[in-house]
Design a protein around this motif. Sequence first.
Motif, mmCIF file in Angstrom:
data_model
loop_
_atom_site.group_PDB
_atom_site.id
_atom_site.type_symbol
_atom_site.label_atom_id
_atom_site.label_comp_id
_atom_site.label_asym_id
_atom_site.label_seq_id
_atom_site.Cartn_x
_atom_site.Cartn_y
_atom_site.Cartn_z
ATOM 1 N N ASP A 275 -24.243 30.171 10.886
ATOM 2 C CA ASP A 275 -23.514 31.431 10.661
ATOM 3 C C ASP A 275 -22.023 31.125 10.562
ATOM 4 O O ASP A 275 -21.328 31.013 11.569
ATOM 5 N N PRO A 276 -21.497 30.956 9.330
ATOM 6 C CA PRO A 276 -20.082 30.593 9.180
ATOM 7 C C PRO A 276 -19.168 31.817 9.153
ATOM 8 O O PRO A 276 -19.561 32.901 8.687
ATOM 9 N N HIS A 277 -17.949 31.638 9.679
ATOM 10 C CA HIS A 277 -16.904 32.655 9.626
ATOM 11 C C HIS A 277 -15.597 31.959 9.287
ATOM 12 O O HIS A 277 -15.283 30.912 9.854
ATOM 13 N N CYS A 278 -14.814 32.553 8.387
ATOM 14 C CA CYS A 278 -13.553 31.958 7.952
ATOM 15 C C CYS A 278 -12.520 33.052 7.807
ATOM 16 O O CYS A 278 -12.837 34.206 7.469
ATOM 17 N N SER A 279 -11.255 32.697 8.081
ATOM 18 C CA SER A 279 -10.172 33.677 7.965
ATOM 19 C C SER A 279 -9.695 33.857 6.527
ATOM 20 O O SER A 279 -8.775 34.629 6.294
ATOM 21 N N CYS A 280 -10.300 33.165 5.566
ATOM 22 C CA CYS A 280 -9.900 33.332 4.171
ATOM 23 C C CYS A 280 -10.503 34.623 3.618
ATOM 24 O O CYS A 280 -11.460 35.169 4.182
ATOM 25 N N PRO A 281 -9.986 35.139 2.501
ATOM 26 C CA PRO A 281 -10.525 36.389 1.940
ATOM 27 C C PRO A 281 -11.854 36.202 1.212
ATOM 28 O O PRO A 281 -12.485 37.196 0.855
ATOM 29 N N ASP A 282 -12.285 34.951 1.020
ATOM 30 C CA ASP A 282 -13.539 34.707 0.314
ATOM 31 C C ASP A 282 -14.708 35.109 1.201
ATOM 32 O O ASP A 282 -14.820 34.667 2.348
ATOM 33 N N ARG A 283 -15.581 35.953 0.688
ATOM 34 C CA ARG A 283 -16.730 36.435 1.446
ATOM 35 C C ARG A 283 -18.011 35.714 1.048
ATOM 36 O O ARG A 283 -19.101 36.196 1.293
#
Length: 567
Positions: A275-283
Motif C-alpha cells: 500500500d504505497p503513499h506519496c506526497s506527490c500529486p500523482d495518484r
Amino acid sequence: MRVRDVQSLLAGAFMMPSSDAPDGDEDSHLPDPADHSRRSPASPSSSAPDHSRRTPASPPSAAPDHPRRDSASPSSAAPDHPRHPSAPPTDGDLFPAPASPPTPDAHCAPRPTDARRPVRRHPTNPTVPSPQVPRSMAAPSRDGELRRTFPAFAARPADDTRFAESWWGNAWVTALEEGALDVKRLARGRGYAQEGHVDAITVTPGLVLAYVRGSRPRPYRVQVRLRTLDDADWTRFLDAVAERPGHIAALLDKEMPQSLADCGVPLLPGPGDLDPHCSCPDRGHPCKHAAALCYQTARLLDADPFVLLLLRGRGERQLLDALSRLSAARAARAAQEQQPAPVAGVRATEALDPERRFPPLPAPLPVPPHPEQPPVYPAAPGGPDPFALDQLATDAAARAHAMLGTGRDPVAELTLWQDAVRLAAARPGSGLTAATRALYASLSAATDRTPADLARAVAAWRQGGLEGLTVLEEPWDPPAGRFDRARPLLLAADLPAFRPWHNRLTHPRGHVQLRLGRDGLWYPYESEPGHDDWWPRGTPDLDPVGALTGLDPAGALDDLGFAPPEA
C-alpha cells in the motif's frame, strides 16, 4: 521575469513538506509565475499589478503607476509554498519535518542591499540557483529494535537491471509489478532507483519510509505499508523455524529457506498487499516515487531477510530470543519424554571377575581362493607411476592372502635390500625399459646400491629366489661329499678340470662357473673370459652336468669338448 523574481519564487522551494501538505506538479521544474499569482494573493510575481491584491505591507514603491516593481519588498521574498511550523514527529511521521524560517515582518522597511546579496549558483547553469538539499533526511539516531535506518544506495550501472538475487527479494519485486496499474510508472520508478534518487530508508513494523528525489528540487515523502502478522501467525512461524535446526542456521546466515514460505504464514506480500503513499500529486498506484522505493526495498530484503520479518512486525533480536527459548523448551521436553536407553557392553565387575568364562571365539572366515586384483590407478602429471602403484597394491594383496592362509608373512623377515630385489624381480617383462630403469634407479637409491648391482641381484632372485640371491652374494665352505663328487662327474662328461674355490667350480677359460647352494642345488653362472663379471644364467640343478646342460641347450659348449651323457 527578472532574476530577483525567480529568486523570490524559489525561496521556499527547498523546504521539506509535511505529510499532509499538498504538493506541486513534479513535471515542471519551476512554478509558473502566473499560476503562482493566482494561488498566492500576497505574491509579488503577478504578471500585472493589482491594487486589490496587494498586501498592506507592500511599500509605496510597488504602486501600480510605477514602471518597476520593488524586488526588495518583503512580499517578494515570500516563498511560493505555505510555511509550516516546526512540530514534534508523530507515529506516522518518522522523519521530523524541518522547521520553516521565520516570515519577514511586513512592517519592516526593505533594505536596498538585499537585492545584491550573493546567491549560490547551479554548477552547470550559472543562471539557476543551486538547490539546498540536505544529504539525508533520515534520523538513524532514533533507531532501535523495531526501527532500522539504512543508508541510501548508490547509483547503479544502466545495464544492471536486477534489484534482487534471492527468491524472497524477487518475490517482493513480483508483488510490486503484478499489483501495479501502470507499467510506465514502474519503468520510471526503476530508473529513479537505478540513478540513486531514493534517500535513506527507514523500516518499522508495517511501514517503509524514505524521501525520493524527483524532477523538482524538493524530495517527496514516500511510504509503503504492509500488514503485520498477528500472534497466531508468529506462533506458527516460530514453530516451523524451530522444527528444523537448519532453518535457524540459515536465518543467522542471512538466508531465507524457501520451505518457510509454505508453513502457512503469509511472510511475502502478494499482488495488491503493498500500500504505497506519496506526497506527490500523482495518484497512480504506485507512482514512480513509490515504485523506486519498492525496488530499493527489494535490495534490502535481498541482503537481510530480517528486514522482511521486521516489516511483518517483529525485530531480529526479539525473534532470535523467542527461537532460543522455543528450542530449549523443545529439547527439554524431548529429553523428558525419551526413555533411558540400555547401556551397551559389560559391567566392570563382570569383566574383571576371575571366574568368568568367556564364550568361544567364532570360527574364522574361509580364506579366499586367490587375492583380488587392485583397481586401475589413473596417471597424473607429476604423480607416481600408476604401474608401480599397481605392483605395490598387488604385492600387498598377495602378502595379506598368504598371512590369512599360513598365519605368517613371508616377506617380514627380509632385509631392505632383499625386499627391493624381490619387488624389482616381480615386475613383469624383460629388458630395461624406461619404466624399469626408473624403478631400478628408485630402488637402488633407497638401498644405497647401483642399478647394475640391482639388475644382477634380480637375475639371481629370478634364478632361485632368496637362496639364489644368497648364492650370488655369500661364498661358503660346503662339507665334504656333494661338492667333492662334482669334479669327477664333470671330468666324466669330457669337460676340463674346474678350479675349486669355496662353493664354486670355475672353468679353466673363466667363462663358466657352478656355485653350490645351501639347498644342494648347483647354480650356473657366466662371465666374459678374464673379466670375473659373473651373472646368473640358466636353471639350478642337483646334477652339476645337468646345470651346465640347462645353461646352453643349443650346444654352444661343444667346442669346449663337452659331451652330454647318453640317455
